[in-house]
Scaffold this motif. Structure first.
Motif, mmCIF file in Angstrom:
data_model
loop_
_atom_site.group_PDB
_atom_site.id
_atom_site.type_symbol
_atom_site.label_atom_id
_atom_site.label_comp_id
_atom_site.label_asym_id
_atom_site.label_seq_id
_atom_site.Cartn_x
_atom_site.Cartn_y
_atom_site.Cartn_z
ATOM 1 N N SER A 38 1.025 -1.254 0.040
ATOM 2 C CA SER A 38 -0.062 -0.184 -0.011
ATOM 3 C C SER A 38 0.529 1.623 -0.164
ATOM 4 C CB SER A 38 -1.502 -0.124 1.306
ATOM 5 O OG SER A 38 -1.563 1.296 1.673
ATOM 6 N N LEU A 39 0.833 2.081 -1.408
ATOM 7 C CA LEU A 39 1.820 3.036 -0.949
ATOM 8 C C LEU A 39 0.829 4.865 -0.291
ATOM 9 C CD1 LEU A 39 3.648 2.365 -4.969
ATOM 10 C CD2 LEU A 39 4.619 2.322 -2.208
ATOM 11 N N LEU A 40 0.791 4.851 -0.205
ATOM 12 C CA LEU A 40 0.062 6.389 0.647
ATOM 13 C C LEU A 40 1.079 7.811 0.361
ATOM 14 C CD1 LEU A 40 -1.159 4.723 4.112
ATOM 15 C CD2 LEU A 40 -1.977 4.980 1.503
ATOM 16 N N GLY A 41 -0.049 8.740 -0.600
ATOM 17 C CA GLY A 41 1.251 9.935 -0.543
ATOM 18 C C GLY A 41 1.001 10.997 0.314
ATOM 19 N N LYS A 42 0.811 10.713 1.664
ATOM 20 C CA LYS A 42 0.284 11.821 2.789
ATOM 21 C C LYS A 42 1.617 11.533 4.202
ATOM 22 C CE LYS A 42 -3.564 9.179 3.147
ATOM 23 N NZ LYS A 42 -4.460 9.088 4.337
#
Length: 371
Positions: A121-125
């Motif tokens: 899971s890649l999260l840009g936050k």
């Protein structure tokens, strides 16, 4: 104020420093033991990278996301690990996040077909925002987080509140490996203009007591306070730190490992001893590239011998109790106990040994210490 809020280098990729490589070596070594141990008893385990970065460094060296994934995928026992592995990579900077997406895609292409039980899971936050959303969901569902190893490696000291770490990693099988930027904290502790962030970092305003400290004692106070808070606020029974010394000869930051598992502590101490075989739990950039010859047989185990004789005087205890004492209460690791310490003690008649077998110190062995 920019330093404590630092987003790191201004470029998307940057040079890999020696102490960062040492940090990654500790991470790789620990995960090599953590993955098979946890996967044997759980249906899902989580690796959470709170400040994942771009995936690679300036000269192509892998970053922590690739290191974690490859440590699992290339593990000699990977085919026997049947649980679900969830890797959560959080990176706020848009350019670094885009770079990370490319690196993960490239990695997946080299492991074709990709194992279906390895999820990413890649999260840009921001890490804090991501952690808060997980905490809210856990509370809503009244459930515990799956066994999680949280690697929290910021450039500054904001965005990692102690109480947030407590709520995120409250499950008994969750662990923390956090970069504590003690050098920056030391400089700002009594500045007065970042008290909000420091209060969140420690979960207390006791950091202000550093005003009465100077030099090494001041930094040690800030080290000890953070360790104390990880234990008392987050509930980690065991905390081990490792100091990273920059090229000026000063400790820039500490890596703090927090766990409720003696086995986890054993694995982490083993990993840290590989980086610092002298047992000081430190790495210096000044030694980078130098060959350090070290023979474990020459290690001074006198302090361990003295500690055992004092702690267990007049008592009969099991080998398991001695192992736990060595791991939890001393800087030494388990392999320093039997042959280096107990064997000569028995040979010299300083302890009496009752063993289930003919030799060694197998499980079930009882050791009697003199008064």
């Amino acid at each position: 104020m920019g330093e404590f809020m630092a987003a790191g280098p201004k470029t998307t990729l940057w040079k890999l420093d020696p102490h960062t490589k040492a940090k990654h070596d500790i991470l790789r070594s620990y995960l090599s033991g953590w993955f098979p141990v946890l996967s044997a008893y759980n249906g899902r385990i989580v690796f959470l990278d709170g400040f994942a970065g771009p995936g690679r460094y300036e000269n192509g060296e892998p970053g922590s996301p690739l290191i974690a994934l490859k440590t699992l995928l290339d593990h000699s026992h990977f085919s026997k690990m049947k649980c679900e592995f969830l890797f959560i990579f959080c990176e706020q900077d848009p350019k670094r996040f885009a770079s990370l997406e490319v690196e993960i895609a490239n990695l997946k292409a080299t492991y074709n077909p990709w194992p279906p039980h390895v999820k990413i899971s890649l999260l840009g936050k921001a890490f804090e925002a991501m952690a808060t959303s997980i905490i809210d969901e856990i509370k809503k569902q009244k459930r515990q987080l799956a066994p999680t190893f949280a690697f929290v490696d910021p450039f500054g000291f904001s965005g990692i509140p102690m109480e947030m770490l407590r709520d995120l990693l409250a499950s008994p099988r969750c662990e923390l490996f956090v970069n504590y930027m003690v050098d920056s904290v030391n400089r700002f502790a009594n500045a007065g203009n970042v008290d909000h962030h420091l209060g969140e970092l420690f979960g207390t305003d006791r950091y202000k007591e550093a005003i009465d400290q100077q030099g090494k004692s001041r930094q040690q106070f800030l080290h000890d306070l953070y360790e104390e808070q990880l234990k008392s606020v987050c509930g980690f029974h065991h905390v081990q730190s490792f100091g990273m010394i920059n090229n000026t000869g000063h400790i820039s930051y500490y890596l703090f490992y927090g766990t409720r598992s003696i086995k986890g502590l054993e694995l982490m101490k083993d990993a840290m001893w590989k980086i610092d075989p002298g047992g000081d739990f430190r790495f210096s950039d000044r030694l980078a590239g130098q060959t350090v010859l070290f023979i474990e047989d020459l290690l001074d185990t006198g302090p361990l011998r003295k500690a055992l004789l004092a702690e267990f005087a007049g008592r009969t205890v099991t080998i398991d109790q001695l192992e736990e004492f060595t791991i939890v209460r001393t800087p030494y690791k388990k392999s320093h106990l039997r042959r280096p310490v107990l064997t000569p003690l028995e040979k010299n008649g300083e302890i009496q040994v009752k063993r289930p077998g003919k030799s060694g110190f197998p499980s079930g062995t009882e050791i009697s210490f003199p008064k």
